[in-house]
Design an enzyme around this catalytic site. Structure first.
Site, mmCIF file in Angstrom:
data_model
loop_
_atom_site.group_PDB
_atom_site.id
_atom_site.type_symbol
_atom_site.label_atom_id
_atom_site.label_comp_id
_atom_site.label_asym_id
_atom_site.label_seq_id
_atom_site.Cartn_x
_atom_site.Cartn_y
_atom_site.Cartn_z
ATOM 1 N N ASN A 131 -8.740 9.435 6.463
ATOM 2 C CA ASN A 131 -7.463 9.169 5.796
ATOM 3 C C ASN A 131 -7.338 9.900 4.457
ATOM 4 O O ASN A 131 -6.381 9.672 3.715
ATOM 5 C CB ASN A 131 -7.270 7.675 5.547
ATOM 6 C CG ASN A 131 -7.420 6.860 6.803
ATOM 7 O OD1 ASN A 131 -8.318 6.047 6.907
ATOM 8 N ND2 ASN A 131 -6.579 7.099 7.783
ATOM 9 N N HIS B 191 -4.167 -0.809 -2.137
ATOM 10 C CA HIS B 191 -5.530 -0.356 -2.459
ATOM 11 C C HIS B 191 -5.787 1.075 -2.011
ATOM 12 O O HIS B 191 -6.667 1.743 -2.537
ATOM 13 C CB HIS B 191 -6.579 -1.311 -1.863
ATOM 14 C CG HIS B 191 -6.654 -1.311 -0.362
ATOM 15 N ND1 HIS B 191 -5.648 -1.767 0.447
ATOM 16 C CD2 HIS B 191 -7.634 -0.903 0.487
ATOM 17 C CE1 HIS B 191 -6.008 -1.648 1.722
ATOM 18 N NE2 HIS B 191 -7.212 -1.128 1.769
ATOM 19 N N ARG B 192 -5.005 1.543 -1.037
ATOM 20 C CA ARG B 192 -5.209 2.902 -0.556
ATOM 21 C C ARG B 192 -4.268 3.888 -1.263
ATOM 22 O O ARG B 192 -4.581 5.068 -1.390
ATOM 23 C CB ARG B 192 -5.031 2.948 0.965
ATOM 24 C CG ARG B 192 -5.993 1.973 1.675
ATOM 25 C CD ARG B 192 -6.637 2.531 2.898
ATOM 26 N NE ARG B 192 -7.448 3.678 2.597
ATOM 27 C CZ ARG B 192 -8.104 4.391 3.508
ATOM 28 N NH1 ARG B 192 -8.035 4.041 4.788
ATOM 29 N NH2 ARG B 192 -8.824 5.445 3.184
ATOM 30 N N GLU C 239 -1.010 9.133 6.429
ATOM 31 C CA GLU C 239 -2.369 8.585 6.452
ATOM 32 C C GLU C 239 -3.380 9.644 6.907
ATOM 33 O O GLU C 239 -4.480 9.323 7.352
ATOM 34 C CB GLU C 239 -2.411 7.324 7.315
ATOM 35 C CG GLU C 239 -1.379 6.270 6.876
ATOM 36 C CD GLU C 239 -1.943 5.104 6.055
ATOM 37 O OE1 GLU C 239 -3.114 4.777 6.210
ATOM 38 O OE2 GLU C 239 -1.177 4.523 5.253
ATOM 39 N N CYS D 141 -13.314 7.254 11.713
ATOM 40 C CA CYS D 141 -12.663 6.996 10.408
ATOM 41 C C CYS D 141 -13.500 7.545 9.272
ATOM 42 O O CYS D 141 -12.984 7.877 8.206
ATOM 43 C CB CYS D 141 -12.510 5.500 10.156
ATOM 44 S SG CYS D 141 -11.626 4.614 11.412
ATOM 45 N N HIS E 97 -3.837 3.190 12.988
ATOM 46 C CA HIS E 97 -3.893 4.658 12.957
ATOM 47 C C HIS E 97 -4.077 5.119 14.396
ATOM 48 O O HIS E 97 -4.776 4.460 15.175
ATOM 49 C CB HIS E 97 -5.087 5.157 12.138
ATOM 50 C CG HIS E 97 -4.996 4.896 10.675
ATOM 51 N ND1 HIS E 97 -6.054 4.457 9.918
ATOM 52 C CD2 HIS E 97 -3.961 5.025 9.815
ATOM 53 C CE1 HIS E 97 -5.675 4.321 8.653
ATOM 54 N NE2 HIS E 97 -4.416 4.648 8.570
ATOM 55 N N SER F 98 -3.326 -5.501 6.186
ATOM 56 C CA SER F 98 -2.610 -6.166 7.277
ATOM 57 C C SER F 98 -2.324 -5.113 8.355
ATOM 58 O O SER F 98 -2.092 -3.944 8.047
ATOM 59 C CB SER F 98 -1.314 -6.784 6.767
ATOM 60 O OG SER F 98 -0.545 -5.794 6.141
ATOM 61 N N GLY F 99 -2.364 -5.533 9.605
ATOM 62 C CA GLY F 99 -2.190 -4.593 10.712
ATOM 63 C C GLY F 99 -3.517 -4.054 11.212
ATOM 64 O O GLY F 99 -3.596 -3.480 12.296
ATOM 65 N N ALA G 274 -12.164 -7.651 1.750
ATOM 66 C CA ALA G 274 -11.113 -8.369 1.022
ATOM 67 C C ALA G 274 -9.891 -8.684 1.870
ATOM 68 O O ALA G 274 -8.970 -9.363 1.399
ATOM 69 C CB ALA G 274 -10.703 -7.553 -0.203
ATOM 70 N N GLY G 275 -9.866 -8.196 3.111
ATOM 71 C CA GLY G 275 -8.706 -8.482 3.961
ATOM 72 C C GLY G 275 -7.424 -7.872 3.422
ATOM 73 O O GLY G 275 -6.357 -8.477 3.497
HETATM 74 O O1 SUG Z 1 -6.898 1.610 5.840
HETATM 75 N N1 SUG Z 1 -9.572 -0.664 5.934
HETATM 76 C C1 SUG Z 1 -9.068 0.679 6.200
HETATM 77 C C2 SUG Z 1 -9.700 1.226 7.456
HETATM 78 C C3 SUG Z 1 -9.349 2.665 7.666
HETATM 79 C C4 SUG Z 1 -9.801 3.161 8.976
HETATM 80 N N2 SUG Z 1 -9.465 4.528 9.134
HETATM 81 C C5 SUG Z 1 -9.069 5.146 10.282
HETATM 82 N N3 SUG Z 1 -8.666 4.469 11.321
HETATM 83 N N4 SUG Z 1 -9.008 6.419 10.282
HETATM 84 C C6 SUG Z 1 -7.550 0.669 6.335
HETATM 85 O O2 SUG Z 1 -7.006 -0.238 6.972
HETATM 86 C C7 SUG Z 1 -9.896 -2.651 4.617
HETATM 87 C C8 SUG Z 1 -10.248 -2.990 3.189
HETATM 88 C C9 SUG Z 1 -10.414 -4.466 2.970
HETATM 89 O O3 SUG Z 1 -9.785 -5.241 3.675
HETATM 90 O O4 SUG Z 1 -11.156 -4.842 2.029
HETATM 91 C C10 SUG Z 1 -9.339 -1.263 4.768
HETATM 92 O O5 SUG Z 1 -8.730 -0.735 3.870
#
Ligand code: SUG
Length: 458
Positions: free
Chosen positions: A122, A149-150, A186, A383, A262, A35-36, A31-32
């Site tokens: 995370n 979302h997180r 995180e 991750c 991260h 960001s970052g 779903a993008g």
């Molecule tokens: O939080 N991606 C996660 C990826 C987490 C990776 N974790 C570590 N590096 N430990 C995030 O950015 C993408 C979901 C989306 O775009 O649909 C997302 O949440």
């Protein structure tokens, strides 16, 4: 009871590090939302394959289990998170709430349906009993307040960890740190523990990008930090850590701007070894020097493996996820590095891995996995796992069926194949049939994992 601080402990007291891998949930989609996180942004709106994503994760768990690496599993959180959508003012029965949200803003529906709990690095920060003044293992679920979302994960993550690590004589599961942007936490993705042996006292390194009471990020900074120093300090206090064995290091702004959202995208530690890119930290020499001194004080020598930009550029490190690898010691005492297959496709990272895995090199074997579904959302091998050091007594206190075995692998593979779709686009989330499919799947999962009622309460 023998103390874990005692190096002469009997084998019954020997502690092992378990990799608890996140099981990819049935609503995995691109779903993008992050960001970052350049992979998430790049794959926004592309078709995903939840079934393949879950099977790829299970394949990694099975391979490591077969190598004798202690392996366990954390289930996905319940999705969609209808509580979020109702809090945002969508009304009616469940199908109406989903339809209204889809109509208002597709991204809200994606947030409620996100399978992001798969990236359990995370989920929480974990400190083993050997490091805590009260002799208990501590968990602090991450508030993940930087992304909508997180940010909705931690109440259910807290319940999950309390259900699995339920024995209050051995485990403490704290509430998440309050969720202001400037207290963003995180979890273990920004935390590394260095030690001579998993059951021995260690040095804990917390890495942050933003300063709670510092200046605003300069206008030149492209992406925001997700981890803040005061959140890390709060976790260290909650976990009753000895301040002489805790270090706080700052990420470099250049790394964050290159897509290191991260720290585990650019550094990973295991036992006495820290594997990192030269661009990871703001003050590399100061931090590594302090880390060396702390490790010496605890009684071991830090092994720092530093990769410079001529060997692997910062951009290549981000695109291949070379540092989002798992450094592991297998049952024979051999050092394994578990990398995503993207690392072998790019010449710079492939050559680097070939060089370090020659006889006498830093690692004995390179294991690569196809984790493309997760990688497209910015999640590599590291991750997908949360590290938890358990001695025999702690492991025996866990009643849930979360320890990996051939049998659990077979049951979960069958479960995935019966319940998961093999194609999902963000617009499919409005389909009420998907909600029913996922509910049926999760109900069965709580029986497989012996976590009664976990999803009923979500
Ligand atoms: O939080 N991606 C996660 C990826 C987490 C990776 N974790 C570590 N590096 N430990 C995030 O950015 C993408 C979901 C989306 O775009 O649909 C997302 O949440």
């Amino acid at each position: 009871m023998a103390s874990l601080l005692d190096t002469s402990t009997s084998s019954t007291c020997e502690a092992r590090e378990f990799n608890f891998d996140g099981l990819v949930g049935p609503s995995h989609h691109h779903a993008g939302l992050a960001s970052g996180n350049v992979a998430s942004m790049r794959h926004r709106g592309t078709v995903s394959n939840p079934r393949l994503a879950a099977l790829q994760g299970l394949e990694k768990m099975l391979a490591l289990h077969r190598r004798g690496v202690p392996q366990a599993i954390l289930p996905p959180l319940s999705r969609p998170n209808l509580r979020l959508l109702r809090q945002l003012g969508f009304r009616g029965n469940d199908a109406a709430v989903l339809a209204e949200a889809a109509h208002a803003d597709q991204r809200l529906l994606s947030a409620a349906y996100s399978a992001s709990s798969m990236w359990v690095a995370n989920a929480a920060t974990v400190s083993p009993a050997a490091d805590s003044a009260d002799g208990k293992m501590h968990f602090t679920p991450a508030n993940l307040s930087a992304k909508l979302h997180r940010s909705i994960e931690h109440p259910d993550t807290t319940r999950l960890l309390r259900a699995i690590f339920a024995d209050p004589a051995r485990f403490v599961v704290h509430d998440a740190v309050p969720g202001a942007t400037s207290l963003g936490d995180e979890g273990a993705a920004n935390h590394t523990r260095l030690t001579a042996g998993h059951g021995l006292p260690g040095v804990q390194l917390f890495v942050y990008g933003g300063e709670t009471f510092g200046a605003e990020p300069s206008a030149r900074q492209r992406f925001d930090s997700r981890q803040y120093d005061e959140a890390s300090r709060a976790v260290a206090r909650l976990h009753c850590l000895d301040s002489s064995r805790v270090l706080f290091g700052k990420q470099s702004a250049a790394a964050i701007d290159a897509g290191v959202f991260h720290n585990d995208v650019i550094a990973v530690g295991n036992l006495d070894t820290l594997f990192y890119h030269e661009a990871a930290f703001e003050d590399e020499s100061g931090l590594i020097g302090a880390l060396r001194r702390s490790c010496e004080a605890v009684g071991f020598t830090l092994r720092a493996i530093r990769v410079d930009s001529r060997e692997v550029s910062l951009d290549d490190a981000v695109s291949t996820y070379l540092f989002n690898s798992q450094l592991l010691r297998d049952a024979q005492g051999r050092t394994l590095i578990v990398v995503p297959q993207e690392c072998l496709e790019l010449p710079a990272s492939r050559h680097y891995l070939e060089a370090i895995s020659t006889p006498g090199g830093a690692v004995d074997e390179v294991l690569s996995f196809d984790l493309r579904e997760s990688m497209r959302n910015g999640g590599g091998p590291a991750c997908l796992r949360l590290r938890v050091v358990l001695d025999d007594g702690q492991a025996a206190a866990i009643r849930a069926n979360v320890f990996f075995s051939e049998e659990l692998h077979a049951r979960l593979t069958d479960w995935v194949c019966r319940h998961y779709r093999d194609r999902l686009l963000p617009q499919d989330l409005a389909d009420p049939a998907l909600l029913d499919e996922i509910r049926r799947a999760l109900q069965e999962l709580e029986t497989i994992l012996a976590l009664p009622g976990f999803y009923a309460e979500s």
